[in-house]
Design an enzyme around this catalytic site. Structure first.
Site, PDB file in Angstrom:
ATOM      1  N   CYS A 175      44.026  84.860  88.275  1.00 58.47           N
ATOM      2  CA  CYS A 175      43.433  86.074  87.798  1.00 58.47           C
ATOM      3  C   CYS A 175      43.093  86.968  89.080  1.00 58.47           C
ATOM      4  O   CYS A 175      43.369  88.348  89.227  1.00 58.47           O
ATOM      5  CB  CYS A 175      42.105  86.085  87.268  1.00 58.47           C
ATOM      6  SG  CYS A 175      41.022  85.131  88.217  1.00 58.47           S
ATOM      7  N   HIS A 198      36.159  84.509  87.615  1.00 60.34           N
ATOM      8  CA  HIS A 198      37.121  85.177  86.951  1.00 60.34           C
ATOM      9  C   HIS A 198      37.314  86.576  87.563  1.00 60.34           C
ATOM     10  O   HIS A 198      36.316  87.144  88.449  1.00 60.34           O
ATOM     11  CB  HIS A 198      37.241  85.607  85.633  1.00 60.34           C
ATOM     12  CG  HIS A 198      38.276  86.082  84.729  1.00 60.34           C
ATOM     13  ND1 HIS A 198      39.771  85.660  85.033  1.00 60.34           N
ATOM     14  CD2 HIS A 198      38.562  87.179  83.929  1.00 60.34           C
ATOM     15  CE1 HIS A 198      40.195  86.027  84.235  1.00 60.34           C
ATOM     16  NE2 HIS A 198      39.896  87.230  83.780  1.00 60.34           N
ATOM     17  N   ASN A 216      41.982  93.155  81.517  1.00 53.80           N
ATOM     18  CA  ASN A 216      42.151  91.868  81.777  1.00 53.80           C
ATOM     19  C   ASN A 216      43.406  91.361  82.129  1.00 53.80           C
ATOM     20  O   ASN A 216      44.575  92.242  81.898  1.00 53.80           O
ATOM     21  CB  ASN A 216      41.579  90.967  80.690  1.00 53.80           C
ATOM     22  CG  ASN A 216      41.002  89.622  81.167  1.00 53.80           C
ATOM     23  OD1 ASN A 216      41.294  89.020  81.952  1.00 53.80           O
ATOM     24  ND2 ASN A 216      40.162  89.109  80.160  1.00 53.80           N
TER      25      ASN A 216
END
Length: 439
Positions: free
Chosen positions: A69, A363, A384
């Site tokens: 991520c 994250h 995202n």
């Protein structure tokens, strides 16, 4: 009670349970629907997808079953800049290209950590941590900045994803096992008074093996490539014989050295207006270490808004698993009320959650919009990297309460900081252990 549970205790527990009539109803509800479903109290009426400030972005990327991520978020910032400048809305950079070098460099960084901790016993906590995270796909903002500065970038078609880049657990298991074994051998060499040349040769030999393993898993990175893409007006952008570094230097204006990490934690021992770094963490020997300037959460909001007002997205680190609905793409500070369901008190502040590992920086995502009402943010638009099947085609909505409670870091261009804040950031950082909650 600090003794064993006996029958008398059990009888008391049962008697206490029977004192409240609604216990039977709640038991049936939780049994049949699950804890989260019963505890959900959220109304999405104030979290629609309309924002007073919203940057133009394209389709979201998908990290699949990987922990990249942090890298996806950095490349999202870069490709958004490229898309705006060259009118290529859904342009994507190769995550796999930098993933290859990340795993290669992390192996070399592992050997560095083994050397630096060789005087400590294997049972030492620092040694255990070095071997535990011998080579994985997690990372920080600075990791990706280091990779881009050293290796450049390429379009996704130049080095597309492979099975292993999208599903990293198998590769991580093999490479970590290999490195742990070689780490033990390296410690033994040092214990037996091997000279610098012998140690250097040992590492070079095994790094060649790591390179081969990475090629098998991810493919071999290109040295040169031809750029050919069609922009949104159907015009072709073409250039022959680019290197990854020349492509980055020519087509991207972002100076990665201008960006700094601003964190937020009120844990004991972590003062505001001080800088921190984390021992044993990093991915490239000889490159910049991760460094954080600790600030109150309101300052993180102000800086994020300033950067978006200037037309630039914001990389941010967070705890995405807390108070969130993945499918719906909702991040709300009071999404679930577990206390009401179980008649308990689980309320902890941000510092206590980090201290007890209830909270973690798990994250990274990208801020692409914000709604401001009466000069205060009420909700944020989030890009995202989980593909288009979650949220609104991959975009999430985050309320301001969630930002306060579960956002721990934003990456900001230094030009939005005050002179005093830049001085604070430039101070020698306080070194935190590798097992710190902000790691």
């Amino acid at each position: 009670m600090n003794k064993e549970i006996n029958n008398q205790n059990l009888s008391k527990f049962k008697s206490d349970l029977q004192q409240t009539a609604q216990n039977e109803v709640l038991k049936n509800a939780v049994n049949n629907l699950g804890v989260k479903k019963v505890a959900q109290q959220f109304s999405d009426s104030h979290l629609d997808d309309t924002f007073s400030l919203e940057l133009e972005t394209g389709s979201v990327s998908n990290q699949k079953r990987s922990g990249r991520c942090w890298l996806f978020s950095t490349l999202t910032n870069l490709r958004t800049e490229f898309a705006k400048e060259y009118k290529v809305k859904d342009f994507e950079l190769s995550q796999n290209y930098l993933s290859f070098y990340d795993r290669l460099e992390k192996a070399n960084f592992f050997f560095k950590n083994v050397i630096e901790t060789a005087h400590l016993p294997k049972t030492d906590r620092k040694v255990a941590l070095v071997f535990q995270y011998a080579n994985d796909d997690g990372g920080q903002w600075q990791y990706s900045a280091n990779l881009v500065k050293k290796y450049g970038v390429v379009p996704s078609y130049v080095m597309p994803e492979t099975y292993n880049s999208e599903n990293t657990s198998e590769f991580s298991s093999v490479i970590s096992t290999f490195l742990r074994k070689k780490g033990i051998e390296l410690r033994s060499l040092i214990a037996n008074k091997a000279n610098d040349e012998e140690i250097s040769n040992f590492i070079a030999e095994n790094m060649s093996e790591v390179y081969r393993i990475c090629v098998y898993a991810f493919g071999e990175p290109v040295q040169n490539f031809d750029l050919m893409i069609r922009d949104d007006d159907k015009k072709i952008i073409e250039e022959k014989n680019l290197t990854p570094k020349s492509f980055f230097e020519k087509y991207f204006d972002m100076n990665l050295d201008d960006y700094v990490s601003i964190m937020n934690t009120s844990q004991e021992g972590k003062e505001f207006n001080k800088t921190y770094t984390i021992e044993t963490q990093g991915n490239i020997v000889g490159m910049t270490d991760e460094k954080f300037l600790n600030k109150p959460i309101e300052r993180l909001k102000e800086l994020a808004i300033k950067q978006m007002q200037a037309g630039e997205t914001v990389w941010f680190g967070n705890d995405v698993g807390a108070q969130s609905l993945r499918k719906e793409g909702v991040l709300a500070g009071e999404l679930f009320n577990y206390d009401a369901v179980f008649d308990i008190d689980t309320n902890m502040n941000k510092a206590n959650r980090l201290d007890t590992r209830e909270g973690e920086v798990s994250h990274a995502m990208v801020l692409t919009g914000v709604n401001i009402d009466n000069e205060k943010p009420t909700k944020w638009k989030v890009e995202n990297s989980w593909g288009e099947k979650v949220g609104n085609k991959g975009y999430f909505v985050m309320d301001d309460k969630w930002f306060e409670e579960f956002v721990y870091e934003v990456v900001i261009n230094k030009k939005y900081l005050t002179d005093e804040e830049i001085e604070q950031f430039n101070e020698e950082p306080i070194v935190l252990p590798g097992w710190d909650a902000m790691a």
